[in-house]
Design an enzyme around this catalytic site. Structure first.
Site, PDB file in Angstrom:
ATOM      1  N   GLU A  46       0.817  -1.229   0.000  1.00  0.00           N
ATOM      2  CA  GLU A  46       0.000   0.000   0.000  1.00  0.00           C
ATOM      3  C   GLU A  46       0.843   1.268   0.000  1.00  0.00           C
ATOM      4  O   GLU A  46       0.448   2.274   0.597  1.00  0.00           O
ATOM      5  CB  GLU A  46      -0.931   0.024   1.220  1.00  0.00           C
ATOM      6  N   GLU A  98      -6.971  -7.441  -0.408  1.00  0.00           N
ATOM      7  CA  GLU A  98      -7.476  -7.350   0.976  1.00  0.00           C
ATOM      8  C   GLU A  98      -8.944  -6.955   0.972  1.00  0.00           C
ATOM      9  O   GLU A  98      -9.279  -5.803   0.712  1.00  0.00           O
ATOM     10  CB  GLU A  98      -6.693  -6.307   1.803  1.00  0.00           C
TER      11      GLU A  98
END
Ligand code: GAL
Length: 846
Positions: A182, A251
């Site tokens: 991320e 995710e």
């Protein structure tokens, strides 16, 4: 010897042949990951190996497989494996190779997210603390010293996997790897160096030549051949940065993490199923649940600050390894429904059409005759009836119906066929070995932790120091001590003797002792770690000691420059006179520092030391005490927790293994919880909370494999003050099973093929099954066919209720391990014509 050598060569040879013959090629294209030339629809779930024990792994993985997963995802936790630079640890819960092999043995694939920055609510985001002390280092940017260490560790892990033949290209289970994590969420803070860092990370990873694809999550500019993937509660609107890359979701948060001081987040399964179905409806082919099993942050592994010890996450498999139902079961049904569409999904892009405002159909139709359709109602509060291909379909608000043949509904995300299981914790007292001969009155012995400086590693410095730089996170604790001389004519004593000690800290919590007595405490929270306290203190004439115990509760794991956040009492620290506002600033005085506790140095956590005192005067509700007792494990196999009622804050060890920080004294705010959470409408991590106004965490998991039948040692370090004699066990058991299925639910997805081929028109089914072997359904606590009120655990009859329901359900279920009952007026008669009816049942097993 020669014989053994020959056998060894033969075995190795066979191994090599086997490896070559089973090696897979993993590539990707616009639609999907391609394994051995075949595009695949893959369902994945996160299980982080150190958050459970190796004894739990096979069961967790089997339950994942039974739930319909194809892939297990895990991060790799750098600070576990390299706690000291170039000293590696891959034993016990850190045995990554064993974990990957266990997944392979179950026949599942692995997605290995190396990071090595992982976030993950893990201490310091996974980075070892020594990294911070390398001269000139800057984390997660185009910085020589950082890149060098990141490469060494990443290469180490890749080599390790290769040596064990664990990549799919070698015949192993690993089909995918991740580099970074991320970074795109925060890269703007790193300026232009972010771009070159990401370019470097991509080529460094590629050069390691794993033979399988790499992903970068939340990285819109991920360079080829990295696949950029999506993380979030929903990823249906996501598109990768190239038409050559598949749409992947790394995710899908199944709930959210718990913080000390926070309420417990949960996410309704109807919403998760909706999000997953939308993703596959709009072209996705790989989806990972974060977490599928969350587990426990043992020891001091939690990130922070303030991440709780439980990492349950409201995941489909709970912290203790038990199925969370109906979450696990409904998602299992969903996976079956999606897999029924696989042939069509991998063959083509969907054709998307509108069926009305916020009503959307996707059709995957192949030249060879397969056809699958997804019908979505994205409205947050109105159900709809739509026409699709000449048929009419009822779509509840915020739901997707899956039609694997473009005609019949295999599943609707808002209609749950799976049963719910209501768990309960059975409390049981700690069976202490109270042996009168050893003088134990209460079964507990103790050691006082001295207030202030007691170790010979103490040092003095002018001014206040940042904590992490001093402790290097070797301990949560840092003492800041000062002796100050109060003259009779000090102006701030003019009003008598009451003074206020003003302390400012970067966090995360502190206890202030004046002349050896606890004067006050302060704590930050997960939103703001800083602590500013004004503590009324009583000083004496002459010498006064001020001992400030500052503590960290998990190091920051997220955000740009998170590593520079800092902690501890950086000041100012002042004494303020109450009467006339006079202030003395103590910040730049000569402070004495001590890293850690005396008890840590003495090895008290192991339980063995000659310092333990026993007797009738067990200290209670006093700060800074080590406690110890011995106990027998609760009988049976049910998962075990310790219930820390009556305790304040500290850390606990069972047979020398840390079960984590405990903090039942930190109670969540009274507001923000909902008694029932409407799954309809966009979810966020604050939408559905429970446990408001209660301790954020009272139950702490003790893995069964850490317990012996008897003679176990429990050691606690209590900071604030507590009564350890109140601590009890809780074993997690099943209270009851329940389910509610309406006449309009789709048939069980398991009946898909059979029902269609026989052409038999079956009814929806309500099914129950006892969760443990050797159990049978022993009683039906409730059964109603009609329009029963309430939810599981609180069902009640309405006026519309068939009289025969209870006896029919009893007849079908009692004495059996499982039972299924048709939900239809054919079975129960019609208690109220023209009204949609459902069957609600609650049962128990013994
Ligand atoms: C994501 C991150 C994960 C985890 C998650 C929240 O942003 O990639 O590691 O921290 O948030 O549970």
């Amino acid at each position: 010897m020669r014989g053994v050598g020959f056998v060894f060569v033969l075995v190795s040879l066979l191994g090599a042949i086997a490896t070559t013959s089973f090696a897979s090629t993993v590539t990707y294209d616009h639609r999907a990951l391609v394994i051995d030339g075949k595009r695949r629809v893959l369902i994945s779930g996160s299980i982080h190996y150190p958050r459970s024990t190796p004894d739990m792994w096979p069961d967790l993985i089997q339950k994942s497989k039974d739930g319909g997963l194809d892939v297990i995802e895990t991060y790799v936790f750098w600070n576990l494996h390299e706690p000291v630079r170039r000293q590696y640890d891959f034993k016990g819960r850190n045995d990554l190779v064993k974990f990957v092999k266990t997944v392979a043995e179950a026949g599942l694939y692995v997605h290995l997210r190396i990071g090595p920055y992982v976030c993950a609510e893990w201490n310091y985001g996974g980075f070892p603390l020594w990294l911070h002390f390398i001269p000139g280092i800057q984390f997660r940017t185009d910085n020589g010293p950082f890149k060098e260490e990141m490469q060494i560790f990443t290469a180490k892990i890749v080599d390790m996997m290769k040596k064990e033949n664990l990549y799919a290209s070698q015949g192993g289970p690993i089909i995918l790897s991740q580099i970074e994590n991320e970074y795109g969420n925060i890269d703007s803070a790193y300026g232009s160096a972010a771009k070159s860092y990401i370019q470097w990370a991509a080529s460094m990873a590629t050069s390691l030549d794993t033979g399988v694809p790499w992903v970068m999550c939340q990285q819109a500019d991920a360079p080829d051949p990295m696949i950029n993937t999506c993380n979030g509660f929903y990823c249906d609107q996501f598109t990768p940065n190239s038409v050559k890359k598949p749409k992947m979701w790394t995710e899908n948060w199944t709930g959210w993490f718990l913080s000390f001081g926070g309420a417990a987040p949960y996410r309704p399964v109807e919403d998760i199923a909706f999000a997953v179905a939308r993703f596959f409806q709009l072209g996705g082919t790989f989806q990972n649940y974060y977490m599928y099993h969350g587990g426990t942050n043992f020891g001091r592994t939690t990130g922070g600050p303030f991440i709780a010890t439980s990492y349950d996450y409201d995941a489909p498999i709970d912290e203790y390894g038990l199925l969370r139902q109906p979450k696990w079961g409904h998602l299992k049904d969903l996976h079956k429904a999606i897999k029924l569409c696989e042939a069509a999904l991998i063959a083509t892009d969907p054709t998307i059409t509108s069926l009305g405002t916020n009503l959307e159909a996707s059709v995957y139709k192949t030249g060879t005759g397969s056809c699958a359709a997804f019908l979505a109602n994205v409205r947050t509060n109105s159900d709809a009836t739509v026409n699709f291909s000449g048929n009419s379909y009822h779509l509840p608000a915020w739901s997707v119906s899956i039609l694997p043949d473009c005609k019949n509904v295999a599943l609707n995300t808002a209609q749950i066929n799976s049963m719910a299981v209501m768990p309960r914790f059975m409390q049981q007292s700690l069976k202490n070995d109270i042996d009168s001969s050893d003088g134990f009155q209460s079964g507990w012995s103790w050691v006082d932790e001295p207030v202030g400086i007691s170790k010979n590693n103490a040092f003095t410095k002018l001014g206040l120091l940042e904590q992490i730089n001093v402790t290097a996170d070797k301990s949560d604790y840092l003492w800041y001590s000062l002796s100050t001389e109060i003259q009779g004519d000090e102006p701030f004593l003019e009003d008598g003797s009451q003074t206020v000690l003003h302390v400012e800290s970067l966090g995360h919590a502190l206890h202030a002792f004046i002349n050896g007595k606890l004067a006050g405490s302060g704590t930050g929270n997960s939103g703001n770690a800083k602590v500013t306290e004004d503590i009324p203190v009583t000083l004496i004439h002459g010498k006064n000691t001020i001992d400030l115990l500052s503590l960290t509760v998990g190091l920051q794991n997220y955000g740009a420059f998170y590593d520079k956040q800092g902690a501890g009492i950086t000041g100012p620290v002042k004494l303020k006179g109450l009467a006339n506002g006079t202030t003395v600033d103590l910040s730049s005085q000569q402070w004495t520092y001590q890293v850690g506790l005396q008890g840590e140095e003495l090895g008290l956590p192991s339980g063995s030391s000659s310092k333990w005192v026993s007797g009738s005067t067990l200290p209670k509700k006093q700060p800074l005490i080590w406690y110890k007792t011995t106990f027998d494990a609760p009988a049976g196999n049910d998962p075990v927790a310790l219930h820390f009622i009556g305790m304040g804050k500290g850390e606990a060890w069972v047979n020398g293994q840390s079960i984590g920080r405990y903090w039942p004294a930190y109670v969540s705010s009274n507001s923000g919880c909902t008694s029932s959470c409407d799954y309809r409408g966009p979810y966020n991590s604050n939408k559905c909370l429970k446990n408001c106004g209660k301790p954020s965490q009272q139950l702490y998991h003790v893995p069964r494999s850490w317990l012996k039948p008897s003679g176990n040692t429990l050691v606690l370090f209590e900071e604030i003050g507590g009564d350890p004699t109140q601590i009890s066990f809780a074993t997690k058991q099943v209270e009851s099973l329940c389910s509610r299925v309406s006449e309009y639910h789709p048939l069980p997805v398991d009946m898909w093929g059979s029902d269609l081929t026989t052409g038999r028109k079956s009814s929806p089914m309500l099914s129950l099954e006892c969760p443990f072997p050797n159990q049978v359904i022993s009683s039906i606590k409730f059964a109603s066919f009609g329009t029963p009120h309430g939810t599981c655990g609180s069902f009640s009859h309405s006026k519309c209720s068939s009289r025969m329901a209870l006896s029919i359900v009893q007849e079908a279920c009692i004495g059996s391990k499982s039972c299924s009952i048709g939900v239809s007026i054919d079975t129960f008669g019609d208690p109220c014509r023209g009204i949609a009816k459902s069957l609600a049942v609650e049962a128990s097993c013994t």
